[in-house]
Scaffold this active site. Structure first.
Site, PDB file in Angstrom:
ATOM      1  N   LYS A 149      62.284 -44.436  35.047  1.00 41.05           N
ATOM      2  CA  LYS A 149      63.587 -44.132  34.482  1.00 41.05           C
ATOM      3  C   LYS A 149      63.439 -42.941  33.525  1.00 41.05           C
ATOM      4  O   LYS A 149      62.313 -42.696  33.073  1.00 41.05           O
ATOM      5  CB  LYS A 149      64.147 -45.347  33.763  1.00 41.05           C
ATOM      6  CG  LYS A 149      63.515 -45.593  32.381  1.00 41.05           C
ATOM      7  CD  LYS A 149      64.363 -46.485  31.524  1.00 41.05           C
ATOM      8  CE  LYS A 149      64.205 -46.127  30.075  1.00 41.05           C
ATOM      9  NZ  LYS A 149      64.761 -46.982  29.107  1.00 41.05           N
ATOM     10  N   ASP A 178      62.780 -50.319  36.944  1.00 37.38           N
ATOM     11  CA  ASP A 178      63.448 -50.751  35.718  1.00 37.38           C
ATOM     12  C   ASP A 178      62.546 -51.868  35.221  1.00 37.38           C
ATOM     13  O   ASP A 178      62.558 -52.974  35.765  1.00 37.38           O
ATOM     14  CB  ASP A 178      64.851 -51.285  36.009  1.00 37.38           C
ATOM     15  CG  ASP A 178      65.567 -51.680  34.733  1.00 37.38           C
ATOM     16  OD1 ASP A 178      64.906 -52.232  33.832  1.00 37.38           O
ATOM     17  OD2 ASP A 178      66.780 -51.437  34.618  1.00 37.38           O
ATOM     18  N   HIS A 179      61.731 -51.579  34.215  1.00 36.66           N
ATOM     19  CA  HIS A 179      60.652 -52.531  33.920  1.00 36.66           C
ATOM     20  C   HIS A 179      61.170 -53.868  33.403  1.00 36.66           C
ATOM     21  O   HIS A 179      60.443 -54.854  33.397  1.00 36.66           O
ATOM     22  CB  HIS A 179      59.593 -51.920  32.997  1.00 36.66           C
ATOM     23  CG  HIS A 179      60.066 -51.669  31.612  1.00 36.66           C
ATOM     24  ND1 HIS A 179      60.786 -50.573  31.257  1.00 36.66           N
ATOM     25  CD2 HIS A 179      59.912 -52.394  30.485  1.00 36.66           C
ATOM     26  CE1 HIS A 179      61.059 -50.624  29.976  1.00 36.66           C
ATOM     27  NE2 HIS A 179      60.551 -51.723  29.475  1.00 36.66           N
ATOM     28  N   HIS A 241      68.772 -51.455  31.918  1.00 35.07           N
ATOM     29  CA  HIS A 241      68.244 -52.789  31.607  1.00 35.07           C
ATOM     30  C   HIS A 241      69.351 -53.838  31.400  1.00 35.07           C
ATOM     31  O   HIS A 241      69.323 -54.909  32.003  1.00 35.07           O
ATOM     32  CB  HIS A 241      67.368 -52.742  30.358  1.00 35.07           C
ATOM     33  CG  HIS A 241      66.359 -51.641  30.368  1.00 35.07           C
ATOM     34  ND1 HIS A 241      65.622 -51.323  31.485  1.00 35.07           N
ATOM     35  CD2 HIS A 241      65.952 -50.774  29.406  1.00 35.07           C
ATOM     36  CE1 HIS A 241      64.801 -50.312  31.206  1.00 35.07           C
ATOM     37  NE2 HIS A 241      64.993 -49.967  29.958  1.00 35.07           N
TER      38      HIS A 241
HETATM   39  N1  LIG Z   1      55.734 -43.644  28.091  1.00 33.74           N
HETATM   40  C1  LIG Z   1      56.461 -44.703  28.367  1.00 33.74           C
HETATM   41  O1  LIG Z   1      56.254 -45.794  27.840  1.00 33.74           O
HETATM   42  C2  LIG Z   1      57.595 -44.612  29.362  1.00 33.74           C
HETATM   43  C3  LIG Z   1      58.441 -45.713  29.517  1.00 33.74           C
HETATM   44  C4  LIG Z   1      59.462 -45.644  30.466  1.00 33.74           C
HETATM   45  C5  LIG Z   1      59.612 -44.505  31.245  1.00 33.74           C
HETATM   46  N2  LIG Z   1      58.774 -43.439  31.058  1.00 33.74           N
HETATM   47  C6  LIG Z   1      58.955 -42.264  31.925  1.00 33.74           C
HETATM   48  O2  LIG Z   1      57.691 -41.934  32.502  1.00 33.74           O
HETATM   49  C7  LIG Z   1      57.582 -40.544  32.661  1.00 33.74           C
HETATM   50  C8  LIG Z   1      56.325 -40.050  31.942  1.00 33.74           C
HETATM   51  O3  LIG Z   1      56.451 -40.328  30.562  1.00 33.74           O
HETATM   52  P1  LIG Z   1      55.214 -40.210  29.551  1.00 33.74           P
HETATM   53  O4  LIG Z   1      55.643 -40.875  28.304  1.00 33.74           O
HETATM   54  O5  LIG Z   1      53.942 -40.627  30.184  1.00 33.74           O
HETATM   55  O6  LIG Z   1      55.182 -38.613  29.303  1.00 33.74           O
HETATM   56  P2  LIG Z   1      53.950 -37.734  28.766  1.00 33.74           P
HETATM   57  O7  LIG Z   1      52.975 -38.525  27.998  1.00 33.74           O
HETATM   58  O8  LIG Z   1      54.568 -36.527  28.136  1.00 33.74           O
HETATM   59  O9  LIG Z   1      53.221 -37.289  30.105  1.00 33.74           O
HETATM   60  C9  LIG Z   1      53.744 -36.314  30.940  1.00 33.74           C
HETATM   61  C10 LIG Z   1      52.718 -35.974  32.000  1.00 33.74           C
HETATM   62  O10 LIG Z   1      53.239 -34.934  32.806  1.00 33.74           O
HETATM   63  C11 LIG Z   1      52.250 -33.889  32.927  1.00 33.74           C
HETATM   64  N3  LIG Z   1      52.970 -32.637  33.126  1.00 33.74           N
HETATM   65  C12 LIG Z   1      53.816 -32.002  32.296  1.00 33.74           C
HETATM   66  N4  LIG Z   1      54.261 -30.871  32.851  1.00 33.74           N
HETATM   67  C13 LIG Z   1      53.681 -30.783  34.075  1.00 33.74           C
HETATM   68  C14 LIG Z   1      53.741 -29.833  35.118  1.00 33.74           C
HETATM   69  N5  LIG Z   1      54.507 -28.734  35.045  1.00 33.74           N
HETATM   70  N6  LIG Z   1      53.011 -30.059  36.238  1.00 33.74           N
HETATM   71  C15 LIG Z   1      52.230 -31.156  36.341  1.00 33.74           C
HETATM   72  N7  LIG Z   1      52.140 -32.098  35.380  1.00 33.74           N
HETATM   73  C16 LIG Z   1      52.863 -31.908  34.261  1.00 33.74           C
HETATM   74  C17 LIG Z   1      51.500 -33.964  31.609  1.00 33.74           C
HETATM   75  O11 LIG Z   1      50.211 -33.433  31.666  1.00 33.74           O
HETATM   76  P3  LIG Z   1      49.874 -31.858  31.444  1.00 33.74           P
HETATM   77  O12 LIG Z   1      50.496 -31.471  30.155  1.00 33.74           O
HETATM   78  O13 LIG Z   1      48.377 -31.792  31.448  1.00 33.74           O
HETATM   79  O14 LIG Z   1      50.457 -31.134  32.596  1.00 33.74           O
HETATM   80  C18 LIG Z   1      51.397 -35.469  31.450  1.00 33.74           C
HETATM   81  O15 LIG Z   1      50.355 -35.990  32.227  1.00 33.74           O
HETATM   82  C19 LIG Z   1      58.892 -39.948  32.137  1.00 33.74           C
HETATM   83  O16 LIG Z   1      59.762 -39.808  33.211  1.00 33.74           O
HETATM   84  C20 LIG Z   1      59.402 -41.020  31.196  1.00 33.74           C
HETATM   85  O17 LIG Z   1      60.812 -40.979  31.077  1.00 33.74           O
HETATM   86  C21 LIG Z   1      57.770 -43.467  30.139  1.00 33.74           C
END
Ligand SMILES: NC(=O)c1ccc[n+]([C@@H]2O[C@H](COP(=O)([O-])OP(=O)(O)OC[C@H]3O[C@@H](n4cnc5c(N)ncnc54)[C@H](OP(=O)(O)O)[C@@H]3O)[C@@H](O)[C@H]2O)c1
Length: 495
Positions: A149, A178-179, A241
């Protein structure tokens, strides 16, 4: 079906927070339990130039020592490979395809592939179309796409996103996460409703006065302020959710417990979400934004980094939803979600009507009123059920007293229970879409949410309007009070 599953996970965003905090520990648990053994591989991709070895190191560090011994963690991590990759660069997909093909041979994965989008939502469409144009889909095995999401930010963007992924993946290959649908007590809802005649018989307008769905968090926005400023609680919590829980509580009985039948009933229900005029939005939905707490120890939302000083973004939503169908006519569903509330809780409260106790006079009951019967379903942090029933206190006369029949999962059972991501990953590997959202559901819920959002965007709110560490704004209590109802999870001050 054999327990061991054969597959390759290709995780876009393999260096990110979600992957390390949720996915790798969940995959490891599947490894410990034998769902993954020898015939699987994980490719992590992101831009930073990591080696396989360095990547494995980060994977091992993401797995807590409490869930496995070092030898097991180390043998698990040997299945991980890293591919530096920019999602916008077509050439990188060619390298990815080559690595996937090589690992498919090496691990005999049957050419099965799970593409997991753990990158920012703006990349979802780009990745899906490159997977197609660079020929990453395999003809021999399955190809599944997992999307995190948010799925769009309104109906228009969700439709565009859906079209861009639908050009590569069929609906039966798409797993929209949707966890909350991976949580034990949410998954238990159909079983509770449809295998207990004592509940099924009264799950309707004849017996229920109102239904309350609360998703309360104690945390503020923290480091997610940048994202939150573009989202708000309505998009972040209610569209997905809260409404998904409502769907499982309110849908009609599916013909069978299959993905197709459950989605059919949920979609039907969401198609019946009300159409509101702007005036009706104003009456039926309230929003709030947290200020500091009473003691000034916690900062207001507007004081957080990356938040505008006059931000109109809501951190709290409460709404009343009437479903105009034979089962639910006249029964309000109240949904509520907020940050920085006084307790973390996700719960569903079903409040029963009180009209059946007419045979007792107040004198017979010693002037003590009977209370509405309430069934509460606790989703988190504790899992359980509580049924509050009218009874009497011991003694000579009839003196009404509420007795609660409680069931709580023990700490031991809770620690053995599978976390949401683990459950959802097993479903994906098994090809079971029941606990994911489908496109029709997204479409209906966004249409409903858009009408609220559009009205709110045209009206400047008076924020902040609730204290941190409270039950949210006064208007949330007034929303129910107008119907003669009150929140079950509340205190008498409501502030
Ligand atoms: N974190 C959570 O708990 C959570 C919960 C629900 C949903 N989500 C969803 O999950 C997704 C990821 O969230 P996150 O929190 O893990 O974000 P994050 O920590 O910012 O990670 C983003 C990832 O994308 C990579 N990235 C960024 N730009 C890129 C590009 N141009 N090409 C290839 N890779 C790229 C980054 O690595 P590099 O910078 O090395 O490229 C990194 O591995 C999002 O859609 C978020 O809405 C996250």
């Amino acid at each position: 079906m054999a327990k061991e599953q054969r597959t390759i996970f290709i995780i876009f965003g393999g260096s990110g927070d979600l992957a390390h905090r949720k996915l790798y520990p969940a995959l490891f648990k599947l490894y410990v339990k034998g769902y993954l053994q020898d015939h699987f591989a994980v490719i992590g991709t992101a831009r930073r130039p990591w080696s396989h070895e360095y990547f494995r190191q980060t994977v091992m560090e993401s797995i807590g020592a409490d869930i496995g011994d070092q030898e097991k963690i180390s043998s698990f991590a040997q299945h991980f490979y890293y591919q530096a990759h920019d999602v916008n660069d077509a050439n990188h997909y060619v390298a990815l395809k080559k690595l996937a093909a090589q690992l498919s041979q090496q691990y005999q994965t049957g050419a099965n592939q799970i593409f997991y989008m753990a990158v920012a939502p703006r990349f979802f469409g780009t990745v899906a179309s490159h997977i197609n144009s660079e020929g990453l889909l395999t003809a021999q095995g399955y190809n599944r796409l997992v999307i995190e999401k948010p799925f769009g930010r309104d109906l228009k963007s969700a439709t565009e996103l859906n079209s861009s992924i639908a050009a590569t993946f069929q609906e039966n290959q798409i797993y929209r996460i949707d966890h909350y649908l991976g949580k034990e007590m949410v998954q238990a809802l159909p079983l509770l409703r449809f295998t207990n005649p004592i509940l099924e018989a009264v799950w309707n307008k004849n017996y229920l006065s109102n239904v309350q769905i609360t998703l309360a968090e104690t945390l503020g926005v923290g480091e997610r302020a940048g994202y939150y400023e573009t989202a708000g609680a309505l998009r972040d919590m209610i569209q997905n959710h809260a409404l998904q829980i409502l769907g499982l509580v309110a849908m009609e009985k599916p013909q069978e417990f299959s993905s197709a039948a459950v989605h059919q009933e949920k979609s039907r229900l969401f198609a019946q979400l009300p159409t509101y005029s702007p005036e009706q939005v104003a009456v039926n939905f309230v929003r709030g934004q947290y200020g500091a707490d009473h003691k000034g120890n916690q900062l207001a939302y507007r004081q957080a980094d990356n938040v505008a000083d006059d931000s109109p973004i809501e951190t709290f939503v409460a709404g009343k939803i009437l479903i105009d169908n034979p089962r639910w006519q006249g029964v309000p569903f109240y949904v509520r979600s907020g940050k920085r509330l006084c307790q973390k809780t996700t719960r569903i409260d079903l409040v029963f009507k009180t009209t059946a106790n007419k045979i007792f006079s107040q004198a017979q009951l010693q002037e003590v009123a009977t209370q509405p019967v309430i069934l509460s379903i606790f989703v988190e942090p504790t899992q359980g059920l509580s049924l509050a029933l009218n009874g009497t206190n011991p003694g000579m006369a009839l003196r009404p007293f509420m007795h609660t029949l409680d069931f709580w999962q023990s700490q031991e059972e809770m620690s053995n229970s599978q976390e949401a991501y683990e459950k959802l990953l097993i479903d994906i590997i098994h090809g079971d879409q029941t606990n994911f959202t489908n496109w029709q559901e997204q479409e209906h819920t966004w249409r409903f949410i858009d009408q609220i959002r559009q009205y709110w965007d045209q009206n400047v709110p008076q924020f902040p309007n609730y204290y941190s560490n409270s039950f949210g704004p006064k208007a949330s209590n007034e929303l129910l009070a107008r119907d003669g109802n009150e929140w079950v999870w509340s205190n008498e001050f409501g502030q």
